[in-house]
Design a protein around this motif. Structure first.
Motif, PDB file in Angstrom:
ATOM      1  N   PRO A  89     -15.222  34.539   9.033  1.00  0.00           N
ATOM      2  CA  PRO A  89     -14.555  33.611   8.120  1.00  0.00           C
ATOM      3  C   PRO A  89     -13.028  33.637   8.209  1.00  0.00           C
ATOM      4  N   GLU A  90     -12.456  34.834   8.338  1.00  0.00           N
ATOM      5  CA  GLU A  90     -10.995  34.971   8.383  1.00  0.00           C
ATOM      6  C   GLU A  90     -10.387  34.176   9.540  1.00  0.00           C
ATOM      7  N   LYS A  91     -11.175  34.058  10.607  1.00  0.00           N
ATOM      8  CA  LYS A  91     -10.679  33.329  11.773  1.00  0.00           C
ATOM      9  C   LYS A  91     -10.437  31.855  11.426  1.00  0.00           C
ATOM     10  N   GLY A  92     -11.198  31.348  10.444  1.00  0.00           N
ATOM     11  CA  GLY A  92     -11.014  29.971   9.997  1.00  0.00           C
ATOM     12  C   GLY A  92      -9.638  29.788   9.372  1.00  0.00           C
ATOM     13  N   LEU A  93      -9.271  30.750   8.540  1.00  0.00           N
ATOM     14  CA  LEU A  93      -7.971  30.691   7.877  1.00  0.00           C
ATOM     15  C   LEU A  93      -6.844  30.816   8.908  1.00  0.00           C
ATOM     16  N   LEU A  94      -7.011  31.758   9.828  1.00  0.00           N
ATOM     17  CA  LEU A  94      -5.971  31.950  10.844  1.00  0.00           C
ATOM     18  C   LEU A  94      -5.857  30.709  11.735  1.00  0.00           C
ATOM     19  N   GLY A  95      -7.001  30.096  12.026  1.00  0.00           N
ATOM     20  CA  GLY A  95      -7.012  28.883  12.854  1.00  0.00           C
ATOM     21  C   GLY A  95      -6.290  27.738  12.159  1.00  0.00           C
ATOM     22  N   LEU A  96      -6.483  27.648  10.868  1.00  0.00           N
ATOM     23  CA  LEU A  96      -5.828  26.593  10.100  1.00  0.00           C
ATOM     24  C   LEU A  96      -4.310  26.819  10.059  1.00  0.00           C
ATOM     25  N   ARG A  97      -3.923  28.080   9.845  1.00  0.00           N
ATOM     26  CA  ARG A  97      -2.485  28.392   9.836  1.00  0.00           C
ATOM     27  C   ARG A  97      -1.862  28.009  11.179  1.00  0.00           C
ATOM     28  N   LYS A  98      -2.563  28.362  12.245  1.00  0.00           N
ATOM     29  CA  LYS A  98      -2.039  28.069  13.580  1.00  0.00           C
ATOM     30  C   LYS A  98      -2.059  26.561  13.831  1.00  0.00           C
ATOM     31  N   LEU A 106       5.614  31.874   1.859  1.00  0.00           N
ATOM     32  CA  LEU A 106       6.443  32.307   0.731  1.00  0.00           C
ATOM     33  C   LEU A 106       5.557  32.916  -0.337  1.00  0.00           C
ATOM     34  N   ARG A 107       5.840  34.133  -0.718  1.00  0.00           N
ATOM     35  CA  ARG A 107       5.049  34.817  -1.743  1.00  0.00           C
ATOM     36  C   ARG A 107       5.984  35.328  -2.845  1.00  0.00           C
ATOM     37  N   PRO A 108       6.130  34.575  -3.901  1.00  0.00           N
ATOM     38  CA  PRO A 108       7.044  34.983  -4.968  1.00  0.00           C
ATOM     39  C   PRO A 108       6.415  36.015  -5.892  1.00  0.00           C
ATOM     40  N   VAL A 134       9.305  36.443   2.247  1.00  0.00           N
ATOM     41  CA  VAL A 134       9.199  35.421   3.284  1.00  0.00           C
ATOM     42  C   VAL A 134       8.537  36.086   4.493  1.00  0.00           C
ATOM     43  N   ARG A 135       7.283  35.758   4.670  1.00  0.00           N
ATOM     44  CA  ARG A 135       6.476  36.397   5.727  1.00  0.00           C
ATOM     45  C   ARG A 135       6.280  35.416   6.883  1.00  0.00           C
ATOM     46  N   GLU A 136       6.557  35.870   8.098  1.00  0.00           N
ATOM     47  CA  GLU A 136       6.272  35.031   9.265  1.00  0.00           C
ATOM     48  C   GLU A 136       4.756  34.929   9.368  1.00  0.00           C
ATOM     49  N   ILE A 141       1.542  40.198  15.697  1.00  0.00           N
ATOM     50  CA  ILE A 141       0.344  40.874  16.206  1.00  0.00           C
ATOM     51  C   ILE A 141      -0.940  40.129  15.828  1.00  0.00           C
ATOM     52  N   TYR A 142      -0.868  39.258  14.835  1.00  0.00           N
ATOM     53  CA  TYR A 142      -2.048  38.475  14.449  1.00  0.00           C
ATOM     54  C   TYR A 142      -2.507  37.550  15.571  1.00  0.00           C
ATOM     55  N   PHE A 143      -1.539  37.056  16.350  1.00  0.00           N
ATOM     56  CA  PHE A 143      -1.887  36.031  17.340  1.00  0.00           C
ATOM     57  C   PHE A 143      -1.522  36.432  18.767  1.00  0.00           C
ATOM     58  N   GLY A 247       4.360  41.763   6.381  1.00  0.00           N
ATOM     59  CA  GLY A 247       4.359  40.910   5.186  1.00  0.00           C
ATOM     60  C   GLY A 247       3.007  40.896   4.505  1.00  0.00           C
ATOM     61  N   ASP A 248       1.958  40.960   5.298  1.00  0.00           N
ATOM     62  CA  ASP A 248       0.606  41.008   4.731  1.00  0.00           C
ATOM     63  C   ASP A 248       0.456  42.251   3.857  1.00  0.00           C
ATOM     64  N   ILE A 249       0.880  43.372   4.408  1.00  0.00           N
ATOM     65  CA  ILE A 249       0.711  44.646   3.706  1.00  0.00           C
ATOM     66  C   ILE A 249       1.643  44.736   2.491  1.00  0.00           C
ATOM     67  N   PRO A 280      -3.965  31.323  -3.143  1.00  0.00           N
ATOM     68  CA  PRO A 280      -3.635  32.594  -3.790  1.00  0.00           C
ATOM     69  C   PRO A 280      -3.565  33.690  -2.721  1.00  0.00           C
ATOM     70  N   CYS A 281      -2.817  34.765  -3.007  1.00  0.00           N
ATOM     71  CA  CYS A 281      -2.722  35.848  -2.012  1.00  0.00           C
ATOM     72  C   CYS A 281      -3.975  36.722  -1.993  1.00  0.00           C
ATOM     73  N   HIS A 282      -4.760  36.641  -3.054  1.00  0.00           N
ATOM     74  CA  HIS A 282      -5.944  37.506  -3.098  1.00  0.00           C
ATOM     75  C   HIS A 282      -7.065  36.977  -2.208  1.00  0.00           C
TER      76      HIS A 282
HETATM   77  C1  IPM Z   1      -3.623  37.132   3.403  1.00  0.00           C
HETATM   78  C2  IPM Z   1      -4.963  37.638   3.863  1.00  0.00           C
HETATM   79  C3  IPM Z   1      -5.229  37.133   5.281  1.00  0.00           C
HETATM   80  C4  IPM Z   1      -4.163  37.706   6.183  1.00  0.00           C
HETATM   81  C5  IPM Z   1      -6.638  37.447   5.822  1.00  0.00           C
HETATM   82  C6  IPM Z   1      -7.726  36.927   4.924  1.00  0.00           C
HETATM   83  C7  IPM Z   1      -6.830  36.933   7.227  1.00  0.00           C
HETATM   84  O1  IPM Z   1      -5.020  39.002   3.781  1.00  0.00           O
HETATM   85  O2  IPM Z   1      -3.447  35.902   3.340  1.00  0.00           O
HETATM   86  O3  IPM Z   1      -2.764  37.951   3.092  1.00  0.00           O
HETATM   87  O4  IPM Z   1      -4.300  38.822   6.695  1.00  0.00           O
HETATM   88  O5  IPM Z   1      -3.156  37.033   6.379  1.00  0.00           O
END
Ligand code: IPM
Ligand code: MG
Length: 362
Positions: A89-98, A106-108, A134-136, A141-143, A247-249, A280-282
Protein backbone atom coordinates in the motif's frame (compact mmCIF):
# COMPACT_ATOMS: atom_id res chain seq x y z
CA UNK A 1 -17.15 32.04 -5.46
CA UNK A 2 -14.84 29.33 -6.77
CA UNK A 3 -15.44 25.93 -8.37
CA UNK A 4 -12.98 23.24 -7.33
CA UNK A 5 -12.69 19.56 -8.06
CA UNK A 6 -11.15 17.62 -5.20
CA UNK A 7 -9.96 14.06 -5.53
CA UNK A 8 -10.78 12.15 -2.37
CA UNK A 9 -8.59 9.17 -1.55
CA UNK A 10 -9.87 7.60 1.63
CA UNK A 11 -7.39 4.74 1.61
CA UNK A 12 -7.16 2.14 4.38
CA UNK A 13 -7.74 1.66 8.09
CA UNK A 14 -9.06 4.80 9.71
CA UNK A 15 -8.61 6.77 6.45
CA UNK A 16 -12.32 6.73 5.47
CA UNK A 17 -13.57 7.89 8.87
CA UNK A 18 -11.17 10.81 9.24
CA UNK A 19 -11.85 11.91 5.65
CA UNK A 20 -15.57 11.84 6.35
CA UNK A 21 -15.08 14.42 9.11
CA UNK A 22 -13.01 16.68 6.87
CA UNK A 23 -15.76 16.55 4.25
CA UNK A 24 -18.34 17.63 6.83
CA UNK A 25 -16.24 20.70 7.51
CA UNK A 26 -15.60 21.41 3.81
CA UNK A 27 -19.33 21.20 3.12
CA UNK A 28 -20.01 23.86 5.72
CA UNK A 29 -17.24 26.06 4.30
CA UNK A 30 -18.45 25.73 0.71
CA UNK A 31 -21.96 26.72 1.70
CA UNK A 32 -20.89 29.56 3.87
CA UNK A 33 -18.54 31.15 1.37
CA UNK A 34 -20.52 30.16 -1.68
CA UNK A 35 -17.90 27.91 -3.26
CA UNK A 36 -18.61 24.74 -5.16
CA UNK A 37 -16.48 21.74 -4.20
CA UNK A 38 -16.96 18.70 -6.37
CA UNK A 39 -15.63 15.49 -4.80
CA UNK A 40 -14.40 12.64 -6.93
CA UNK A 41 -13.36 9.39 -5.26
CA UNK A 42 -10.67 6.96 -6.29
CA UNK A 43 -8.72 4.05 -4.85
CA UNK A 44 -5.26 3.97 -3.34
CA UNK A 45 -3.33 1.63 -1.03
CA UNK A 46 -4.74 -1.65 0.26
CA UNK A 47 -8.26 -1.09 -1.06
CA UNK A 48 -6.77 -0.55 -4.51
CA UNK A 49 -4.72 -3.74 -4.18
CA UNK A 50 -7.89 -5.66 -3.28
CA UNK A 51 -9.90 -4.27 -6.18
CA UNK A 52 -7.30 -3.69 -8.89
CA UNK A 53 -4.22 -5.68 -7.84
CA UNK A 54 -2.02 -2.58 -7.59
CA UNK A 55 -1.68 0.14 -4.90
CA UNK A 56 -1.89 3.02 -7.38
CA UNK A 57 -4.17 2.29 -10.34
CA UNK A 58 -3.43 4.42 -13.45
CA UNK A 59 -6.92 5.83 -13.22
CA UNK A 60 -6.21 7.24 -9.75
CA UNK A 61 -3.07 9.03 -10.91
CA UNK A 62 -4.87 10.41 -13.97
CA UNK A 63 -7.76 11.67 -11.86
CA UNK A 64 -5.30 13.24 -9.43
CA UNK A 65 -3.52 15.06 -12.25
CA UNK A 66 -6.76 16.48 -13.59
CA UNK A 67 -8.20 17.60 -10.23
CA UNK A 68 -7.55 20.88 -8.40
CA UNK A 69 -6.24 19.17 -5.24
CA UNK A 70 -6.04 15.75 -3.60
CA UNK A 71 -7.21 15.00 -0.06
CA UNK A 72 -5.93 11.69 1.28
CA UNK A 73 -6.73 9.67 4.42
CA UNK A 74 -4.06 7.05 5.02
CA UNK A 75 -2.70 3.88 3.45
CA UNK A 76 -1.51 0.55 4.82
CA UNK A 77 -2.63 -2.53 6.69
CA UNK A 78 -0.67 -5.39 8.24
CA UNK A 79 -2.60 -7.71 6.01
CA UNK A 80 -0.29 -6.66 3.16
CA UNK A 81 2.99 -6.87 5.08
CA UNK A 82 4.07 -10.02 3.29
CA UNK A 83 3.45 -8.70 -0.20
CA UNK A 84 6.28 -7.90 -2.52
CA UNK A 85 7.65 -4.43 -1.73
CA UNK A 86 6.54 -2.97 -5.05
CA UNK A 87 2.88 -3.72 -4.55
CA UNK A 88 2.48 -2.76 -0.92
CA UNK A 89 0.00 0.00 0.00
CA UNK A 90 2.75 2.50 0.89
CA UNK A 91 4.05 2.23 -2.65
CA UNK A 92 0.76 3.77 -3.81
CA UNK A 93 1.38 6.86 -1.72
CA UNK A 94 4.99 7.13 -2.85
CA UNK A 95 3.90 6.68 -6.47
CA UNK A 96 1.39 9.48 -6.13
CA UNK A 97 3.97 11.80 -4.57
CA UNK A 98 6.34 11.04 -7.42
CA UNK A 99 3.65 11.13 -10.10
CA UNK A 100 2.41 14.55 -9.00
CA UNK A 101 6.00 15.78 -8.51
CA UNK A 102 5.28 16.72 -4.90
CA UNK A 103 8.72 17.76 -3.77
CA UNK A 104 7.80 20.00 -0.82
CA UNK A 105 6.13 18.61 2.26
CA UNK A 106 5.05 21.17 4.86
CA UNK A 107 4.31 19.87 8.35
CA UNK A 108 3.38 22.63 10.78
CA UNK A 109 3.79 21.79 14.46
CA UNK A 110 1.76 24.16 16.58
CA UNK A 111 0.83 23.88 20.20
CA UNK A 112 -2.82 24.50 20.89
CA UNK A 113 -2.95 26.52 24.06
CA UNK A 114 -5.83 24.32 25.23
CA UNK A 115 -3.79 21.13 24.85
CA UNK A 116 -0.63 22.14 26.59
CA UNK A 117 -1.31 19.64 29.34
CA UNK A 118 -1.76 16.83 26.77
CA UNK A 119 1.88 16.98 25.78
CA UNK A 120 4.22 14.48 27.44
CA UNK A 121 6.66 17.37 27.84
CA UNK A 122 6.67 20.05 30.51
CA UNK A 123 4.49 23.03 29.84
CA UNK A 124 7.26 25.63 30.08
CA UNK A 125 9.32 23.74 27.48
CA UNK A 126 6.66 23.64 24.79
CA UNK A 127 4.63 26.78 25.40
CA UNK A 128 4.69 28.97 22.25
CA UNK A 129 6.39 26.31 20.15
CA UNK A 130 5.58 26.91 16.49
CA UNK A 131 7.63 24.99 13.95
CA UNK A 132 7.26 24.52 10.21
CA UNK A 133 8.97 21.35 9.04
CA UNK A 134 9.89 21.55 5.36
CA UNK A 135 10.65 18.01 4.27
CA UNK A 136 11.95 17.14 0.80
CA UNK A 137 9.46 14.60 -0.49
CA UNK A 138 10.28 13.27 -3.92
CA UNK A 139 13.95 12.36 -3.66
CA UNK A 140 16.59 11.06 -1.30
CA UNK A 141 16.85 7.51 -0.08
CA UNK A 142 13.11 6.91 -0.62
CA UNK A 143 13.54 6.97 -4.39
CA UNK A 144 17.28 6.69 -5.05
CA UNK A 145 18.63 4.00 -7.31
CA UNK A 146 20.24 1.56 -7.36
CA UNK A 147 18.18 -0.20 -4.76
CA UNK A 148 17.41 -3.83 -4.17
CA UNK A 149 18.42 -7.11 -2.67
CA UNK A 150 21.03 -9.45 -4.10
CA UNK A 151 23.36 -12.25 -3.14
CA UNK A 152 26.84 -10.90 -2.47
CA UNK A 153 29.71 -13.08 -1.26
CA UNK A 154 27.24 -15.86 -0.63
CA UNK A 155 24.79 -13.92 1.53
CA UNK A 156 21.69 -11.87 1.01
CA UNK A 157 22.54 -8.17 0.86
CA UNK A 158 20.16 -5.24 0.56
CA UNK A 159 20.91 -1.66 -0.42
CA UNK A 160 19.36 1.75 -1.02
CA UNK A 161 20.87 4.96 -2.32
CA UNK A 162 20.68 8.31 -0.60
CA UNK A 163 21.04 10.75 -3.45
CA UNK A 164 20.33 14.45 -4.04
CA UNK A 165 21.22 16.70 -6.93
CA UNK A 166 21.99 20.39 -6.57
CA UNK A 167 18.72 21.36 -8.23
CA UNK A 168 16.65 19.17 -5.92
CA UNK A 169 18.28 20.73 -2.85
CA UNK A 170 17.96 24.21 -4.27
CA UNK A 171 14.22 24.05 -4.87
CA UNK A 172 13.36 22.67 -1.42
CA UNK A 173 15.73 25.15 0.26
CA UNK A 174 13.91 27.99 -1.49
CA UNK A 175 10.60 26.75 -0.09
CA UNK A 176 12.08 26.80 3.42
CA UNK A 177 13.51 30.31 3.07
CA UNK A 178 10.30 31.67 1.54
CA UNK A 179 8.36 30.13 4.40
CA UNK A 180 10.77 31.65 6.95
CA UNK A 181 10.28 35.10 5.40
CA UNK A 182 6.60 34.86 6.35
CA UNK A 183 7.43 33.63 9.86
CA UNK A 184 10.26 34.29 12.30
CA UNK A 185 13.02 34.39 9.68
CA UNK A 186 15.05 31.46 10.96
CA UNK A 187 15.95 28.28 9.08
CA UNK A 188 17.58 25.28 10.72
CA UNK A 189 18.89 22.90 8.07
CA UNK A 190 19.23 19.38 9.41
CA UNK A 191 21.69 16.91 7.94
CA UNK A 192 24.44 14.42 8.79
CA UNK A 193 27.31 16.40 7.32
CA UNK A 194 29.93 14.82 9.57
CA UNK A 195 29.37 11.47 7.83
CA UNK A 196 27.43 11.69 4.57
CA UNK A 197 28.60 13.07 1.22
CA UNK A 198 25.04 13.85 0.30
CA UNK A 199 24.76 16.03 3.41
CA UNK A 200 27.90 17.90 2.50
CA UNK A 201 26.38 18.88 -0.82
CA UNK A 202 23.09 19.65 0.95
CA UNK A 203 24.85 22.08 3.27
CA UNK A 204 26.81 23.79 0.47
CA UNK A 205 23.69 24.36 -1.61
CA UNK A 206 21.62 25.59 1.33
CA UNK A 207 24.34 28.11 2.22
CA UNK A 208 24.38 29.33 -1.39
CA UNK A 209 20.60 29.80 -1.46
CA UNK A 210 20.68 31.59 1.90
CA UNK A 211 22.60 34.45 0.27
CA UNK A 212 19.38 35.38 -1.54
CA UNK A 213 17.65 35.76 1.82
CA UNK A 214 19.93 38.00 3.88
CA UNK A 215 17.19 38.66 6.43
CA UNK A 216 16.88 34.99 7.29
CA UNK A 217 19.19 33.51 9.90
CA UNK A 218 20.47 30.09 8.79
CA UNK A 219 22.00 27.49 11.06
CA UNK A 220 22.80 23.81 10.65
CA UNK A 221 22.34 20.86 12.92
CA UNK A 222 23.23 17.18 12.74
CA UNK A 223 20.15 15.02 12.72
CA UNK A 224 21.03 13.11 15.88
CA UNK A 225 21.47 16.34 17.79
CA UNK A 226 18.28 17.73 16.23
CA UNK A 227 16.31 14.72 17.49
CA UNK A 228 17.46 15.63 20.98
CA UNK A 229 17.01 19.39 20.61
CA UNK A 230 13.42 18.94 19.46
CA UNK A 231 12.60 17.51 22.85
CA UNK A 232 15.00 19.58 24.96
CA UNK A 233 14.37 23.01 23.49
CA UNK A 234 11.70 22.95 20.77
CA UNK A 235 11.11 26.70 20.95
CA UNK A 236 14.46 27.41 19.28
CA UNK A 237 13.11 26.19 15.93
CA UNK A 238 11.20 28.23 13.39
CA UNK A 239 11.57 26.54 9.98
CA UNK A 240 13.26 23.14 9.83
CA UNK A 241 14.62 22.24 6.41
CA UNK A 242 15.51 18.60 5.88
CA UNK A 243 15.63 15.61 3.56
CA UNK A 244 12.98 12.97 2.94
CA UNK A 245 14.08 10.34 5.47
CA UNK A 246 15.18 12.70 8.24
CA UNK A 247 11.96 14.69 7.80
CA UNK A 248 9.86 11.56 8.08
CA UNK A 249 11.45 10.66 11.39
CA UNK A 250 11.68 14.15 12.89
CA UNK A 251 8.07 15.02 12.04
CA UNK A 252 6.70 12.04 13.96
CA UNK A 253 8.88 13.07 16.87
CA UNK A 254 7.81 16.71 16.65
CA UNK A 255 4.13 15.77 16.54
CA UNK A 256 4.13 14.63 20.14
CA UNK A 257 5.13 18.11 21.24
CA UNK A 258 1.57 19.10 20.40
CA UNK A 259 0.17 16.17 22.33
CA UNK A 260 -0.71 13.69 19.60
CA UNK A 261 0.22 12.57 16.11
CA UNK A 262 -3.51 12.89 15.49
CA UNK A 263 -3.17 16.67 15.36
CA UNK A 264 -0.50 17.06 12.71
CA UNK A 265 -1.60 18.01 9.18
CA UNK A 266 0.52 18.19 6.05
CA UNK A 267 0.62 19.77 2.63
CA UNK A 268 2.60 18.27 -0.22
CA UNK A 269 3.25 20.86 -2.86
CA UNK A 270 4.24 20.34 -6.47
CA UNK A 271 6.72 21.81 -8.85
CA UNK A 272 5.19 24.80 -10.64
CA UNK A 273 1.64 24.51 -11.80
CA UNK A 274 0.94 21.04 -10.43
CA UNK A 275 -1.69 19.60 -8.14
CA UNK A 276 -1.14 19.65 -4.36
CA UNK A 277 -1.94 16.80 -2.00
CA UNK A 278 -3.07 17.10 1.62
CA UNK A 279 -3.01 14.37 4.21
CA UNK A 280 -2.63 13.86 7.95
CA UNK A 281 0.88 12.85 9.04
CA UNK A 282 -0.41 9.81 10.89
CA UNK A 283 -0.86 6.38 9.40
CA UNK A 284 -3.86 4.12 8.85
CA UNK A 285 -3.95 2.67 12.41
CA UNK A 286 -5.80 -0.51 11.30
CA UNK A 287 -6.54 -1.68 14.83
CA UNK A 288 -8.67 1.41 15.46
CA UNK A 289 -10.56 1.08 12.19
CA UNK A 290 -14.32 1.64 12.45
CA UNK A 291 -14.23 2.14 16.24
CA UNK A 292 -15.00 5.86 16.11
CA UNK A 293 -12.12 6.63 18.50
CA UNK A 294 -9.41 8.33 16.46
CA UNK A 295 -8.72 12.02 16.20
CA UNK A 296 -9.89 13.62 12.92
CA UNK A 297 -8.21 16.98 13.60
CA UNK A 298 -5.05 16.26 11.57
CA UNK A 299 -7.20 15.55 8.51
CA UNK A 300 -9.48 18.53 9.11
CA UNK A 301 -6.44 20.79 9.41
CA UNK A 302 -5.02 19.21 6.24
CA UNK A 303 -8.22 20.25 4.46
CA UNK A 304 -7.63 23.78 5.80
CA UNK A 305 -4.10 23.67 4.34
CA UNK A 306 -5.63 22.65 1.02
CA UNK A 307 -7.87 25.72 1.05
CA UNK A 308 -4.92 27.94 1.89
CA UNK A 309 -2.18 26.55 -0.33
CA UNK A 310 -4.06 25.22 -3.35
CA UNK A 311 -7.11 27.49 -3.53
CA UNK A 312 -5.80 30.67 -1.94
CA UNK A 313 -8.75 30.70 0.44
CA UNK A 314 -6.97 32.25 3.38
CA UNK A 315 -9.98 33.26 5.46
CA UNK A 316 -11.78 29.98 4.90
CA UNK A 317 -8.69 28.12 6.14
CA UNK A 318 -8.44 30.44 9.11
CA UNK A 319 -12.08 29.75 9.92
CA UNK A 320 -11.37 26.02 10.18
CA UNK A 321 -8.32 26.55 12.38
CA UNK A 322 -10.30 28.79 14.69
CA UNK A 323 -13.16 26.29 14.81
CA UNK A 324 -10.72 23.56 15.90
CA UNK A 325 -9.29 25.77 18.66
CA UNK A 326 -12.75 26.75 19.78
CA UNK A 327 -13.96 23.15 20.11
CA UNK A 328 -10.83 22.27 22.08
CA UNK A 329 -11.42 25.31 24.27
CA UNK A 330 -14.91 24.00 25.00
CA UNK A 331 -13.23 20.92 26.44
CA UNK A 332 -14.06 18.27 23.84
CA UNK A 333 -11.36 15.63 23.39
CA UNK A 334 -10.84 12.47 21.43
CA UNK A 335 -9.20 9.69 23.36
CA UNK A 336 -5.62 10.46 22.28
CA UNK A 337 -5.74 13.96 23.81
CA UNK A 338 -7.97 13.37 26.81
CA UNK A 339 -6.04 14.23 29.98
CA UNK A 340 -8.15 15.96 32.61
CA UNK A 341 -11.36 15.18 34.41
CA UNK A 342 -13.20 18.29 33.31
CA UNK A 343 -12.76 17.39 29.64
CA UNK A 344 -15.39 15.62 27.62
CA UNK A 345 -14.53 12.49 25.66
CA UNK A 346 -16.02 12.37 22.15
CA UNK A 347 -15.67 10.00 19.22
CA UNK A 348 -14.32 10.71 15.73
CA UNK A 349 -17.69 11.53 14.23
CA UNK A 350 -18.83 13.77 17.06
CA UNK A 351 -15.56 15.70 16.90
CA UNK A 352 -16.19 16.22 13.17
CA UNK A 353 -19.73 17.46 13.86
CA UNK A 354 -18.56 19.85 16.55
CA UNK A 355 -15.88 21.41 14.36
CA UNK A 356 -18.19 21.65 11.32
CA UNK A 357 -20.84 23.27 13.46
CA UNK A 358 -18.35 25.73 14.92
CA UNK A 359 -17.02 26.59 11.44
CA UNK A 360 -20.56 27.42 10.40
CA UNK A 361 -20.91 29.96 13.19
CA UNK A 362 -18.16 32.39 12.31
C1 IPM B 1 4.60 9.77 6.13
C2 IPM B 1 4.52 8.27 6.13
C3 IPM B 1 4.98 7.74 4.77
C4 IPM B 1 6.42 8.15 4.57
C5 IPM B 1 4.80 6.22 4.57
C6 IPM B 1 3.38 5.78 4.80
C7 IPM B 1 5.28 5.77 3.21
O1 IPM B 1 5.26 7.74 7.16
O2 IPM B 1 3.91 10.40 5.31
O3 IPM B 1 5.32 10.32 6.96
O4 IPM B 1 7.34 7.45 5.00
O5 IPM B 1 6.64 9.21 3.98
MG1 MG C 1 6.07 9.21 8.49
Amino acid sequence: MQNKTILILKGDGIGPEVIEQALKVLDVISQKYNHKFEYIEALIGGVAIDKCGVPLPDETLELAKSSDAVLLGAVGDWKYDNLDFDIRPEKGLLGLRKGLRLFANLRPVKIFEELISSSPLKENLIKDTDIMIVRELSGGIYFGSPRGTEIKKGEKTAFNTMIYSESEIKRIAKVAFESAMLRNKKVCSIDKENVLDVSRLWRDVVIKISKDYPEVELYHMYVDNAAMQLIMEPKQFDVILTSNLFGDILSDEASVLSGSLGLLPSASLPADGGVGMFEPCHGSAPNFKGLDVVNPIATILSAAMMLKYSFNMEKEAQNIETAVSEVLKQGYRTKDILKNENEQLVGTSKMGDLIANEAGKR
